[in-house]
Scaffold this motif. Sequence first.
Motif, mmCIF file in Angstrom:
data_model
loop_
_atom_site.group_PDB
_atom_site.id
_atom_site.type_symbol
_atom_site.label_atom_id
_atom_site.label_comp_id
_atom_site.label_asym_id
_atom_site.label_seq_id
_atom_site.Cartn_x
_atom_site.Cartn_y
_atom_site.Cartn_z
ATOM 1 N N GLY A 175 -11.836 1.847 0.743
ATOM 2 C CA GLY A 175 -10.366 1.717 0.666
ATOM 3 C C GLY A 175 -9.705 2.738 -0.108
ATOM 4 O O GLY A 175 -8.523 3.368 0.335
ATOM 5 N N ASN A 176 -10.192 3.062 -1.314
ATOM 6 C CA ASN A 176 -9.611 4.243 -1.967
ATOM 7 C C ASN A 176 -9.687 5.514 -1.258
ATOM 8 O O ASN A 176 -8.539 6.208 -1.223
ATOM 9 C CB ASN A 176 -10.344 4.437 -3.276
ATOM 10 N N ALA A 229 -6.703 5.300 1.424
ATOM 11 C CA ALA A 229 -5.509 5.400 0.734
ATOM 12 C C ALA A 229 -5.240 6.942 0.363
ATOM 13 O O ALA A 229 -4.100 7.506 0.507
ATOM 14 C CB ALA A 229 -5.304 4.639 -0.444
ATOM 15 N N ASN A 243 -14.612 -0.079 -4.474
ATOM 16 C CA ASN A 243 -14.069 -0.182 -3.263
ATOM 17 C C ASN A 243 -13.830 1.329 -2.926
ATOM 18 O O ASN A 243 -12.797 1.831 -2.782
ATOM 19 C CB ASN A 243 -12.628 -0.799 -3.354
ATOM 20 N N LYS A 293 0.486 -1.327 -0.182
ATOM 21 C CA LYS A 293 -0.101 -0.079 -0.028
ATOM 22 C C LYS A 293 0.808 1.144 0.052
ATOM 23 O O LYS A 293 0.221 2.504 0.220
ATOM 24 C CB LYS A 293 -0.828 -0.008 1.197
ATOM 25 N N ASP A 338 -4.507 1.860 -2.646
ATOM 26 C CA ASP A 338 -5.455 0.701 -2.100
ATOM 27 C C ASP A 338 -4.903 -0.679 -2.743
ATOM 28 O O ASP A 338 -4.286 -0.716 -3.677
ATOM 29 C CB ASP A 338 -6.866 1.158 -2.418
ATOM 30 N N GLY A 349 -5.995 2.610 -8.351
ATOM 31 C CA GLY A 349 -6.185 2.836 -6.798
ATOM 32 C C GLY A 349 -5.116 3.397 -6.282
ATOM 33 O O GLY A 349 -4.684 3.144 -4.981
#
Length: 853
Positions: A717-718, A721, A714, A151, A706, A842
Amino acid sequence: MLTQRKRVVITGMGQLSSIASNVTEFKQALLNKTCGIRPSEKYHRWFNDANASEVLQPIELPNLSQEQIASLDNAALWAYKVGLEALEAAHLHEAEQRAKTALIIGVSSAGTEAFIPLFENQPDEFSLKKAIVCGCFSSCSAIVSSLLGLKGGFELLATACTASTNAMGIAFDLIQNNKNSTALVIGTEPIYLPTFAGFYALQAMKTTPTSPFSGTPGMSIGEGAGALLLEEYEHALARGATIYGEMVSYATSGDAYHDTAPDPRAEGAVQVMNDALANGQLVPEDIDYINAHGTGTEANDRCETVAMKKVFPQIASLPISSTKSYIGHNIGAAGIIEMIACFVTLPDRLILPTLNFGIPRINCDLNYVPNDFQQGQVGLFMKNNYAFGGNNCCIIATPHAGSVPETAYRPRRVAITGRGMVTSQGHDVRAVLDRIWQETSPQNLTELMLDDETCQLFDAMIANVRGQSEVEAFLFERYGDGDAWRKKLKGKTWQHQVTGLEPRKYLRRFDARKADDVSTFALLALTQSMKEAGRKIRRDGHRIGLILGMSRGPQRRVERYLNSLYPDPNNVRTSEFPGSLMNAISTFCSISEGIKGYNTTLATGINAGLGALTYGYELVRQGLQPETIVGGADELMNPFSVYLQSLHRNLLITDTPQAYQIYSDRFNGFLTGEGSGMLFLEDLERAAERGAPILAEIIGYGKANDTGYFNVENIAGNAMAMATAIRQALEEAQLSTDEVSLICGSSIGTTSSDRAEVDAVRQVFADRTATIPFVNYNAWFGAVEACMGILNLIVVTEIMQRGEIPPLPYTQSFCTDNIDFVTERRQQQVDTALILGSTEGGNHYAIVLRRCS
């Protein structure tokens, strides 16, 4: 005040080639002097006497299901395989450790495999699922980071035969910025038909295994993958990691000479070796061995020999060898596999031989370690690689970590002194900015009609998956009924097109025969940035670097080249082959303007230009390159790509210009665009001394990704990040959230990208979001994928100069009511601005600018 440069060591390795499936096997194969070059099994049906170094053995892919394997291409699968081997060798198992690890992948041909059946006229072999998952050039990094749980931000390097060497160098430089203590570097390169046919048609390939520097000239193409885990030395010691060696220094350069042939004077190759020595505060006499590029072709071997003679006074006694005599030319993966070969043999006092060595060629009169290992203690060694377009890379390393004195640098402040724009709204930066300040909405949009042939091809693709229950379920679960796409896309839509451009009106040097739209846009924006910065090249092109970010690259050239493969790949259009590579745009610009400094092409997809900006910033900040031009360019998608866009990225094209409403509470789609955005970066102190206009200062950036690539929606999650990237940027800039006076997003306008950006800002700024002006100007230009963030940033620099914020066009009703979206022209001084951007895979960027009074 000097900053101590961090030591960067190697704590994990992974390898796949024709002669071995892991590092242990690879070492033994090297010691056995195993040559993996033999008659090609994959391409003998098309090409007579075709030799290659092919990966034919079964490959173990732990933790992947058969369903996953079927949906991925070899570029991603091989990268995953060697990446996992490197991480396990480094004992980097913990999720928290991997979450802080960056990923840099080098590759030449990516996003191709899914469409090979169409080129080979085998439509029944076409997998729509594979096209959706990995049919994009930039997908490899997103796939591998998701599978391995990395990540720390990722990039994809696309500088052809130097890609993985370039990737190692970027990772080395990025570890200096305190954001990543570990970086996984991968080179991955399966041999695909377009690449094989291109080299074969250029008559560069030998009918017997290559013999670099001797015998009959010619290369042997190879395939494979390699991975190295780079780690900050103290971090590695603290966790008790095994250390295999140390990367001491790195540099890259550009020949600015020819799109395929090396400079016969070898000036770029000489420069890159001298720069790498200078960066490590070393002298030529410190080098004990050179692992050469050594392709085996007449031009490369001759020029490489000339270059080494010019740099090293002790060249007569210096051992030099080419690992390509074992495994052929692995193109994008060549450098990293060759580096691994050095790290597994040099500690045993064994210097790799050049196999198949015969009678030395004329002017190739050095110690190429012919056929057998030489015994010798190697302290420092040099790894060189060169690529089409004159991209040169040099790494200096040692198998004995900690044996070389530490170095230091003086951090520079990084200023933006020049800007360039080519968009649908105008052909130069001043015209575009004036239009934004004078007009209330974008102009010059054109209609795009999707032709019947494209629609029929798309329908055939959909029909191909009917009855394939697994694929069909995946497809319609993810995207809905295919009929809905056709109804939405068939017929007219709109696009932001650059029209009426007359390049010779703006460019003093312009070769229309070698120019395509994307290269022309890039060159025009580049020269504008130099003009505004007051910079002319007068035999000092080595002082200027060029870092470009690409999304789709030279689409029309790629299309023409691929079309020429059928029905007989022996008749492929060789003139289109080098121009179809991702780094062809950089090559065209460098040759046109004589730019010879650091030269790199990122192909990370949407907003790759922001990745180029962060690396260009590091080059100037660390004193590696005093001036660097950064940015990106795109040309319009062809009609078939519009369909693939809707498949791969779950995006829709809107049918009216006014419907392109970013951050709207009603998603209506987006508009494609083309053009270029460029920035001229330089040492602020030097810029002030020469009286250059200081438009803004870059004071920090952040990057994080992500790992939810396989989950289309998602959003959480994005957002997390991107929030990480924002916090990194603010920390480097030493700013609190209270000190940010403008936020500029670059969401493409889909529900998922809008929400991820908005949610990230909420996470970081909390209640302050209601009082910080928030803008996004993509609707002015369309989705100019590679450089949308750069175009937005240029508008922000103008806001800082004018003290006035233009509104977002079109959007009237927003997705949230607690963010201060600017809907009317606003008089306000902006001193600090946060610019945001994301890739489709991502990866998230955050850049902080400060106004310079």
